[in-house]
Design a protein around this motif. Structure first.
Motif, PDB file in Angstrom:
ATOM      1  N   ILE A  67       0.845  -1.196   0.000  1.00 42.02           N
ATOM      2  CA  ILE A  67       0.000   0.000   0.000  1.00 42.02           C
ATOM      3  C   ILE A  67       0.877   1.241   0.000  1.00 42.02           C
ATOM      4  CG2 ILE A  67      -1.728   1.325   1.294  1.00 42.02           C
ATOM      5  CD1 ILE A  67      -2.805  -1.290   0.105  1.00 42.02           C
ATOM      6  N   HIS A  68       0.648   2.117  -0.978  1.00 42.98           N
ATOM      7  CA  HIS A  68       1.325   3.413  -1.042  1.00 42.98           C
ATOM      8  C   HIS A  68       0.291   4.467  -0.643  1.00 42.98           C
ATOM      9  CE1 HIS A  68       4.792   1.598  -2.916  1.00 42.98           C
ATOM     10  NE2 HIS A  68       4.020   1.055  -3.843  1.00 42.98           N
ATOM     11  N   ASP A  69       0.349   4.884   0.599  1.00 46.93           N
ATOM     12  CA  ASP A  69      -0.574   5.888   1.126  1.00 46.93           C
ATOM     13  C   ASP A  69       0.108   7.241   0.937  1.00 46.93           C
ATOM     14  OD1 ASP A  69      -2.288   7.490   2.630  1.00 46.93           O
ATOM     15  OD2 ASP A  69      -2.621   5.929   4.129  1.00 46.93           O
ATOM     16  N   LYS A  70      -0.397   8.021  -0.025  1.00 50.65           N
ATOM     17  CA  LYS A  70       0.290   9.248  -0.435  1.00 50.65           C
ATOM     18  C   LYS A  70      -0.359  10.526   0.074  1.00 50.65           C
ATOM     19  CE  LYS A  70       2.134   7.224  -4.664  1.00 50.65           C
ATOM     20  NZ  LYS A  70       2.275   7.394  -6.117  1.00 50.65           N
ATOM     21  N   HIS A  74      -6.249  10.730   3.616  1.00 47.68           N
ATOM     22  CA  HIS A  74      -6.845   9.487   3.122  1.00 47.68           C
ATOM     23  C   HIS A  74      -6.269   8.288   3.871  1.00 47.68           C
ATOM     24  CE1 HIS A  74      -8.530  11.819  -0.084  1.00 47.68           C
ATOM     25  NE2 HIS A  74      -7.378  11.988  -0.724  1.00 47.68           N
ATOM     26  N   ASN A  75      -6.939   7.151   3.708  1.00 49.31           N
ATOM     27  CA  ASN A  75      -6.398   5.872   4.134  1.00 49.31           C
ATOM     28  C   ASN A  75      -6.828   4.825   3.120  1.00 49.31           C
ATOM     29  OD1 ASN A  75      -9.143   5.447   4.809  1.00 49.31           O
ATOM     30  ND2 ASN A  75      -8.611   4.186   6.557  1.00 49.31           N
ATOM     31  N   VAL A  76      -6.328   3.609   3.298  1.00 47.16           N
ATOM     32  CA  VAL A  76      -6.775   2.474   2.494  1.00 47.16           C
ATOM     33  C   VAL A  76      -7.317   1.447   3.469  1.00 47.16           C
ATOM     34  CG1 VAL A  76      -6.110   0.620   0.925  1.00 47.16           C
ATOM     35  CG2 VAL A  76      -5.067   2.879   0.686  1.00 47.16           C
ATOM     36  N   HIS A  77      -8.546   1.017   3.230  1.00 47.70           N
ATOM     37  CA  HIS A  77      -9.205   0.033   4.091  1.00 47.70           C
ATOM     38  C   HIS A  77      -9.704  -1.088   3.195  1.00 47.70           C
ATOM     39  CE1 HIS A  77     -12.211  -0.620   7.656  1.00 47.70           C
ATOM     40  NE2 HIS A  77     -11.501  -1.700   7.381  1.00 47.70           N
ATOM     41  N   LEU A  78      -9.137  -2.281   3.372  1.00 46.52           N
ATOM     42  CA  LEU A  78      -9.493  -3.453   2.572  1.00 46.52           C
ATOM     43  C   LEU A  78     -10.285  -4.424   3.434  1.00 46.52           C
ATOM     44  CD1 LEU A  78      -9.146  -5.186  -0.059  1.00 46.52           C
ATOM     45  CD2 LEU A  78      -7.079  -6.117   1.027  1.00 46.52           C
ATOM     46  N   VAL A  83     -10.591 -10.799   5.820  1.00 51.29           N
ATOM     47  CA  VAL A  83      -9.604  -9.708   5.741  1.00 51.29           C
ATOM     48  C   VAL A  83     -10.241  -8.406   6.196  1.00 51.29           C
ATOM     49  CG1 VAL A  83      -8.156  -8.319   4.196  1.00 51.29           C
ATOM     50  CG2 VAL A  83      -8.313 -10.790   3.867  1.00 51.29           C
ATOM     51  N   ASN A  84      -9.513  -7.693   7.081  1.00 48.53           N
ATOM     52  CA  ASN A  84      -9.901  -6.353   7.509  1.00 48.53           C
ATOM     53  C   ASN A  84      -8.608  -5.604   7.820  1.00 48.53           C
ATOM     54  OD1 ASN A  84     -11.154  -4.060   8.386  1.00 48.53           O
ATOM     55  ND2 ASN A  84     -11.999  -4.949  10.246  1.00 48.53           N
ATOM     56  N   LYS A  85      -8.011  -4.997   6.791  1.00 45.84           N
ATOM     57  CA  LYS A  85      -6.718  -4.318   6.924  1.00 45.84           C
ATOM     58  C   LYS A  85      -6.888  -2.856   6.558  1.00 45.84           C
ATOM     59  CE  LYS A  85      -3.703  -7.771   7.552  1.00 45.84           C
ATOM     60  NZ  LYS A  85      -2.745  -7.786   8.637  1.00 45.84           N
ATOM     61  N   LEU A  86      -6.175  -1.978   7.278  1.00 47.30           N
ATOM     62  CA  LEU A  86      -6.270  -0.562   6.946  1.00 47.30           C
ATOM     63  C   LEU A  86      -5.029   0.202   7.376  1.00 47.30           C
ATOM     64  CD1 LEU A  86      -8.416   1.420   9.442  1.00 47.30           C
ATOM     65  CD2 LEU A  86      -8.109  -1.012   9.735  1.00 47.30           C
ATOM     66  N   THR A  87      -4.823   1.313   6.680  1.00 45.74           N
ATOM     67  CA  THR A  87      -3.839   2.296   7.115  1.00 45.74           C
ATOM     68  C   THR A  87      -4.620   3.365   7.872  1.00 45.74           C
ATOM     69  OG1 THR A  87      -4.022   3.600   5.068  1.00 45.74           O
ATOM     70  CG2 THR A  87      -2.353   1.857   5.113  1.00 45.74           C
ATOM     71  N   THR A  94       4.509   3.742   3.048  1.00 47.28           N
ATOM     72  CA  THR A  94       4.291   2.451   2.393  1.00 47.28           C
ATOM     73  C   THR A  94       4.153   1.381   3.447  1.00 47.28           C
ATOM     74  OG1 THR A  94       5.536   3.145   0.440  1.00 47.28           O
ATOM     75  CG2 THR A  94       5.264   0.783   0.762  1.00 47.28           C
ATOM     76  N   LYS A  95       3.152   0.556   3.287  1.00 41.63           N
ATOM     77  CA  LYS A  95       2.889  -0.527   4.228  1.00 41.63           C
ATOM     78  C   LYS A  95       2.707  -1.805   3.421  1.00 41.63           C
ATOM     79  CE  LYS A  95       1.030   0.534   8.009  1.00 41.63           C
ATOM     80  NZ  LYS A  95       0.329   0.899   9.196  1.00 41.63           N
ATOM     81  N   THR A  96       3.146  -2.931   3.965  1.00 37.13           N
ATOM     82  CA  THR A  96       3.003  -4.220   3.295  1.00 37.13           C
ATOM     83  C   THR A  96       2.180  -5.157   4.158  1.00 37.13           C
ATOM     84  OG1 THR A  96       5.144  -3.922   2.208  1.00 37.13           O
ATOM     85  CG2 THR A  96       4.255  -6.160   2.276  1.00 37.13           C
ATOM     86  N   TRP A  97       1.161  -5.740   3.541  1.00 38.30           N
ATOM     87  CA  TRP A  97       0.320  -6.723   4.215  1.00 38.30           C
ATOM     88  C   TRP A  97       0.486  -8.064   3.509  1.00 38.30           C
ATOM     89  CZ3 TRP A  97      -4.389  -3.240   2.915  1.00 38.30           C
ATOM     90  CH2 TRP A  97      -4.423  -2.121   3.755  1.00 38.30           C
ATOM     91  N   THR A  98       0.438  -9.144   4.264  1.00 43.76           N
ATOM     92  CA  THR A  98       0.337 -10.484   3.690  1.00 43.76           C
ATOM     93  C   THR A  98      -1.033 -11.007   4.067  1.00 43.76           C
ATOM     94  OG1 THR A  98       2.712 -10.836   3.878  1.00 43.76           O
ATOM     95  CG2 THR A  98       1.333 -12.796   3.618  1.00 43.76           C
ATOM     96  N   VAL A  99      -1.837 -11.328   3.062  1.00 43.47           N
ATOM     97  CA  VAL A  99      -3.212 -11.749   3.311  1.00 43.47           C
ATOM     98  C   VAL A  99      -3.536 -12.993   2.491  1.00 43.47           C
ATOM     99  CG1 VAL A  99      -4.034  -9.421   3.856  1.00 43.47           C
ATOM    100  CG2 VAL A  99      -4.157 -10.243   1.518  1.00 43.47           C
ATOM    101  N   LYS A 100      -4.441 -13.784   3.030  1.00 47.12           N
ATOM    102  CA  LYS A 100      -4.950 -14.939   2.294  1.00 47.12           C
ATOM    103  C   LYS A 100      -6.313 -14.545   1.744  1.00 47.12           C
ATOM    104  CE  LYS A 100      -5.693 -19.849   2.438  1.00 47.12           C
ATOM    105  NZ  LYS A 100      -5.527 -21.078   3.180  1.00 47.12           N
ATOM    106  N   LEU A 101      -6.383 -14.399   0.428  1.00 46.66           N
ATOM    107  CA  LEU A 101      -7.623 -14.000  -0.223  1.00 46.66           C
ATOM    108  C   LEU A 101      -8.406 -15.254  -0.610  1.00 46.66           C
ATOM    109  CD1 LEU A 101      -6.346 -11.126  -2.552  1.00 46.66           C
ATOM    110  CD2 LEU A 101      -7.365 -10.944  -0.271  1.00 46.66           C
TER     111      LEU A 101
END
Length: 124
Positions: A67-70, A74-78, A83-87, A94-101
């Protein structure tokens, strides 16, 4: 002083060339394995009122999401199955998540601007 015969000189040159070729082959990285390349997604928000994900549809599996939070507004919420990940706001970086989709629909939004900054990631 020793004199080398023609065959000894040729053998030394051949050995040197072989060592150089091996060293070159070991020093030049090849392409990343398919699993590494194909299982990475890039998400970006900002700097304007935009939010994106690098793919719209992927196969189920484990993914690295970068995730490139510029923007500090703002934030990014997936969210989606498992899965429930957010900045956070006002974090930028920049943040890196490892997720099982899993199969299903995942939504990514900017929480403060969810009506206009949103997208869908489908997992098959």
């Amino acid at each position: 002083m020793r004199q080398l015969t023609f065959s000894a000189t040729l053998a030394a040159i051949t050995l040197g060339a072989a060592i150089a070729a091996i060293a070159t082959a070991l020093a030049v990285p090849g392409p990343a394995p398919a699993a590494t390349r194909n299982n990475t997604l890039i998400g970006t928000d900002g700097p304007g009122f935009t939010i994106t994900m690098s793919k719209k549809t992927v196969k189920a599996g484990t993914y690295t999401i970068v995730i490139h939070d510029k923007s500090n507004i703002h934030n990014v919420h997936l969210t989606g199955p498992g899965v429930n990940k957010l900045t956070s706001v006002p974090w930028v970086g920049t943040k890196t998540w490892t997720v099982k989709l899993q199969k299903g629909t995942y939504r990514f939004v900017c929480d403060p601007h969810a009506t206009s900054m949103k997208g869908v990631l489908r997992v098959t």
